[in-house]
Design an enzyme around this catalytic site. Structure first.
Site, mmCIF file in Angstrom:
data_model
loop_
_atom_site.group_PDB
_atom_site.id
_atom_site.type_symbol
_atom_site.label_atom_id
_atom_site.label_comp_id
_atom_site.label_asym_id
_atom_site.label_seq_id
_atom_site.Cartn_x
_atom_site.Cartn_y
_atom_site.Cartn_z
ATOM 1 N N LYS A 139 0.953 -1.328 0.182
ATOM 2 C CA LYS A 139 0.082 -0.108 0.170
ATOM 3 C C LYS A 139 1.019 1.250 0.077
ATOM 4 O O LYS A 139 1.364 1.654 1.104
ATOM 5 C CB LYS A 139 -0.923 -0.080 1.197
ATOM 6 C CG LYS A 139 -2.203 0.634 1.064
ATOM 7 C CD LYS A 139 -2.107 2.019 0.742
ATOM 8 C CE LYS A 139 -2.023 3.063 2.040
ATOM 9 N NZ LYS A 139 -1.627 4.478 1.466
ATOM 10 N N CYS A 181 13.505 10.296 7.975
ATOM 11 C CA CYS A 181 13.052 9.667 9.343
ATOM 12 C C CYS A 181 14.701 9.952 10.328
ATOM 13 O O CYS A 181 14.352 10.115 11.246
ATOM 14 C CB CYS A 181 12.652 8.354 9.234
ATOM 15 S SG CYS A 181 13.770 7.427 8.349
ATOM 16 N N GLU A 220 8.814 1.280 11.366
ATOM 17 C CA GLU A 220 10.006 2.254 11.540
ATOM 18 C C GLU A 220 9.310 3.440 11.468
ATOM 19 O O GLU A 220 8.630 3.986 10.468
ATOM 20 C CB GLU A 220 10.725 1.727 10.017
ATOM 21 C CG GLU A 220 12.241 2.447 10.085
ATOM 22 C CD GLU A 220 12.048 3.887 9.277
ATOM 23 O OE1 GLU A 220 12.040 4.817 10.050
ATOM 24 O OE2 GLU A 220 12.407 4.046 8.215
HETATM 25 P P1 NAI Z 1 1.273 8.480 7.889
HETATM 26 O O1 NAI Z 1 1.935 7.779 8.894
HETATM 27 O O2 NAI Z 1 -0.067 9.091 8.149
HETATM 28 O O3 NAI Z 1 1.709 7.845 6.415
HETATM 29 C C1 NAI Z 1 2.344 6.837 6.183
HETATM 30 C C2 NAI Z 1 1.757 5.638 5.478
HETATM 31 O O4 NAI Z 1 0.702 5.103 6.400
HETATM 32 C C3 NAI Z 1 1.210 6.098 4.228
HETATM 33 O O5 NAI Z 1 0.989 4.988 3.215
HETATM 34 C C4 NAI Z 1 -0.435 6.184 4.716
HETATM 35 O O6 NAI Z 1 -1.476 5.950 3.663
HETATM 36 C C5 NAI Z 1 -0.667 5.272 5.624
HETATM 37 N N1 NAI Z 1 -1.725 5.213 6.883
HETATM 38 C C6 NAI Z 1 -1.956 6.694 7.198
HETATM 39 N N2 NAI Z 1 -3.018 6.320 8.207
HETATM 40 C C7 NAI Z 1 -2.995 4.833 8.445
HETATM 41 C C8 NAI Z 1 -3.718 4.122 9.102
HETATM 42 N N3 NAI Z 1 -5.005 4.523 10.039
HETATM 43 N N4 NAI Z 1 -3.773 2.837 9.052
HETATM 44 C C9 NAI Z 1 -2.938 2.283 8.036
HETATM 45 N N5 NAI Z 1 -1.982 3.026 7.277
HETATM 46 C C10 NAI Z 1 -2.268 4.315 7.292
HETATM 47 O O7 NAI Z 1 2.158 10.019 7.821
HETATM 48 P P2 NAI Z 1 1.706 11.225 6.974
HETATM 49 O O8 NAI Z 1 0.570 11.792 7.653
HETATM 50 O O9 NAI Z 1 1.979 11.201 5.606
HETATM 51 O O10 NAI Z 1 3.037 12.323 7.561
HETATM 52 C C11 NAI Z 1 2.785 12.822 8.970
HETATM 53 C C12 NAI Z 1 4.128 12.752 9.524
HETATM 54 O O11 NAI Z 1 4.520 11.434 9.646
HETATM 55 C C13 NAI Z 1 5.267 13.627 8.750
HETATM 56 O O12 NAI Z 1 5.311 14.630 8.942
HETATM 57 C C14 NAI Z 1 6.394 12.779 9.688
HETATM 58 O O13 NAI Z 1 6.878 13.506 10.813
HETATM 59 C C15 NAI Z 1 5.804 11.491 9.829
HETATM 60 N N6 NAI Z 1 6.455 10.541 8.597
HETATM 61 C C16 NAI Z 1 7.601 9.957 8.903
HETATM 62 C C17 NAI Z 1 8.141 8.913 8.078
HETATM 63 C C18 NAI Z 1 9.275 8.055 8.293
HETATM 64 O O14 NAI Z 1 10.117 7.855 7.151
HETATM 65 N N7 NAI Z 1 9.362 7.812 9.191
HETATM 66 C C19 NAI Z 1 7.545 8.952 6.754
HETATM 67 C C20 NAI Z 1 6.103 9.702 6.739
HETATM 68 C C21 NAI Z 1 5.802 10.428 7.698
#
Ligand code: NAI
Ligand code: MG
Length: 503
Positions: free
Chosen positions: A193, A303, A269
């Site tokens: 996904k 990250c 992660e």
């Molecule tokens: P997110 O954690 O919401 O999105 C990451 C993935 O999770 C996407 O594929 C999204 O569709 C999916 N997702 C979202 N809600 C979900 C749920 N309830 N159940 C299952 N999957 C779900 O991150 P977002 O909103 O894009 O970014 C917010 C913050 O998260 C960023 O500002 C950053 O701080 C952090 N982040 C950290 C990352 C890392 O590499 N550790 C990567 C992306 C975001």
């Protein structure tokens, strides 16, 4: 010079022009059951790049059933390891062959500078698949000398099963590679996904999986939103394992979904707020570059971004000023422009979030040494551009120093001595990465051991390698990717007892 639409690789144009992108389920390209689609945007212009199928719980269920069949009935699980190895290597070759197309798609969808997408994202992805292509023939069990008479005991290391893999938008293709490659090597099947902001390169990866000859149902790609498609995958009772990279908040939701469904295995992660520590005895020119590069790489959407730079008191002003001057010298622009150092952020949502922290910093007492707002200039008004920003005189207890900003914003914090910086460095919920800059060998190893983080870089910052474990302490996650550790994530160990006695 910004590449114009006409200069894009014709294969990229063909890919984008080819109607709404569909889901890959059981080896076929299908519309979402609801018939719905959503737009993925070019963050440099805010304009629509393509329409993409909006998969939801129904489509996830179809994909999981396909992955289940492919796992339970074969041919993937009955194929020899050498055959699996050859297919993964073949996939790496196809990615390499298509690397210009994939790099351009990555820049269009994510915004990152094209030169970086070519070198790091594509280079890293190909290396990663090649590394794991070598693993299927090396996943061994052990014979174990149990203390029971007439008994032969051994372990088998077997694929965990159907894997749901939910990935973020900051390195869309590379995050897919980090998840898909070891799962395939272990003999698992997959429902991937991608992030809703950046679905395109994962769809092309799906196409290449089919072209490589990976059987139908082994790799399924379901695009859609996290709250619907992602949540359905995390809760699905026929999924054996979820691997997730993204926010800590969603990491918690995934653990909850796993605990409330079938107790599927989970690896996470999550975010970070990594300390990058500059001692006064460091090679200063190297350390200052490393401190600046550690935060501004990938627009800080990383990250392991070195977002808390700790500088020893006697060189504090010099290093803070250097990072600020460096930031002012960076060219903000479209990722398709060869002169660009800093592309747009991925979305308006991220712009709002990052601007919020830029405004918060001064109210907490930090001093804005450079940047501090939206980037201005020709061609920047429509896209998601912000200025690389340095917040000096920061304290570790400020919110801008404690919360993940995920943008080109660095807090520069002074420290007194080794004890002080170890204490401050560890005074944080996260534990993903850390940097140490010093010429003192003993000090370097002491700090490397004391900082509670999954990766510590000494006199360098940020490299990863498929052979070296990667993951987090504390709220930065569960489990380690890369190397044999990722094979562990995608396998179960079975102990077999054989009674050799008679009668
Ligand atoms: P997110 O954690 O919401 O999105 C990451 C993935 O999770 C996407 O594929 C999204 O569709 C999916 N997702 C979202 N809600 C979900 C749920 N309830 N159940 C299952 N999957 C779900 O991150 P977002 O909103 O894009 O970014 C917010 C913050 O998260 C960023 O500002 C950053 O701080 C952090 N982040 C950290 C990352 C890392 O590499 N550790 C990567 C992306 C975001
Ligand atoms: Mg979210």
């Amino acid at each position: 010079m910004v590449m114009t639409a006409r200069e894009l690789d014709p294969r990229v144009q063909a890919f984008l022009a080819d109607g709404p992108k569909r889901l890959l389920i059981d080896g076929a390209w299908v519309e979402a059951a609801s018939g719905r689609t959503f737009a993925t945007l070019d963050p440099a212009t805010g304009e629509r790049l393509a329409e993409v199928a909006e998969g939801d719980a129904t489509d996830i269920d179809r994909a999981v059933k396909a992955a289940r069949r492919a796992f339970d009935e074969g041919p993937w699980s009955t194929m020899t390891p050498a055959e699996r190895s050859r297919l993964i290597w073949r996939l790496a070759d196809l990615i390499e062959e298509r690397s210009e197309v994939l790099a351009q798609l990555e820049t269009l969808d994510n915004g990152k500078p094209l030169a970086v997408a070519r070198r790091d994202d594509l280079g890293g992805t190909v290396d990663y698949f090649r590394y794991y292509a070598g693993w299927p023939t090396k996943v061994e069990g052990a014979t174990v000398p149990v203390s029971v008479a007439n008994t032969f005991a051994y372990t088998l290391r077997q694929p965990v099963g159907v894997c749901g893999q939910i990935i973020p938008w900051n390195y869309p293709l590379m995050m897919a590679a980090w998840k898909v490659a070891p799962a395939l090597a272990a003999g698992c099947t997959i429902v991937l996904k991608p992030a809703e902001q950046t679905p395109l390169s994962a769809l092309l990866l799906g196409e290449l999986c089919l072209e490589a000859g990976i059987p139908a149902g082994v790799v399924n790609v379901v695009t859609g939103y996290g709250e619907t498609a992602g949540a359905a995958l995390a809760a699905h009772p026929a999924v054996d394992k979820i691997a997730f990279t993204g926010s800590t908040e969603v990491g918690r939701l995934i653990l909850r979904a796993a605990s409330q469904s079938n107790l599927k295995k989970v690896s996470l992660e999550l975010g970070g707020k990594s300390p990058n520590i500059v001692f006064a005895d460091a090679d200063l020119s190297q350390a200052r570059e490393g401190a600046a590069g550690g935060i501004f790489y990938n627009m800080g959407q990383d990250c392991t971004a070195g977002s808390r730079v700790f500088v020893e008191g006697s060189i504090y002003d010099d290093v803070a000023q250097f990072i600020a001057d460096h930031a002012k010298g960076l060219t903000v622009g479209s990722g398709l422009d060869a002169a660009t150092d800093i592309g747009p952020l991925v979305s308006q949502e991220q712009v709002d979030r990052v601007l919020g922290y830029m405004q918060l910093g001064p109210t907490e007492g930090a001093r804005v040494l450079s940047g501090g707002g939206r980037a201005q200039g020709a061609g920047l008004d429509r896209g998601f551009f912000v200025q690389p920003t340095v917040l000096a005189d920061a304290r570790n207890d400020m919110r801008v120093a404690q919360e993940e900003i995920f943008g080109p914003v660095v807090t520069v914090i002074p420290f007194r001595d080794v004890e002080d910086v170890i204490r401050q460095g560890n005074d944080i919920a996260y534990g993903l990465g850390a940097g140490v800059w010093t010429r003192d060998l003993a000090k370097a190893h002491r700090v490397a051991a004391a900082i509670r983080a999954g990766t510590v870089w000494v006199n360098t910052y940020g490299p990863t390698d498929p052979a070296l474990p990667f993951g987090g302490f504390k709220a930065s996650g569960h489990g380690r990717e890369m190397g044999f550790e990722a094979i562990h994530l995608y396998t179960e160990v079975k102990s077999v007892w054989v009674n050799l006695g008679e009668g």
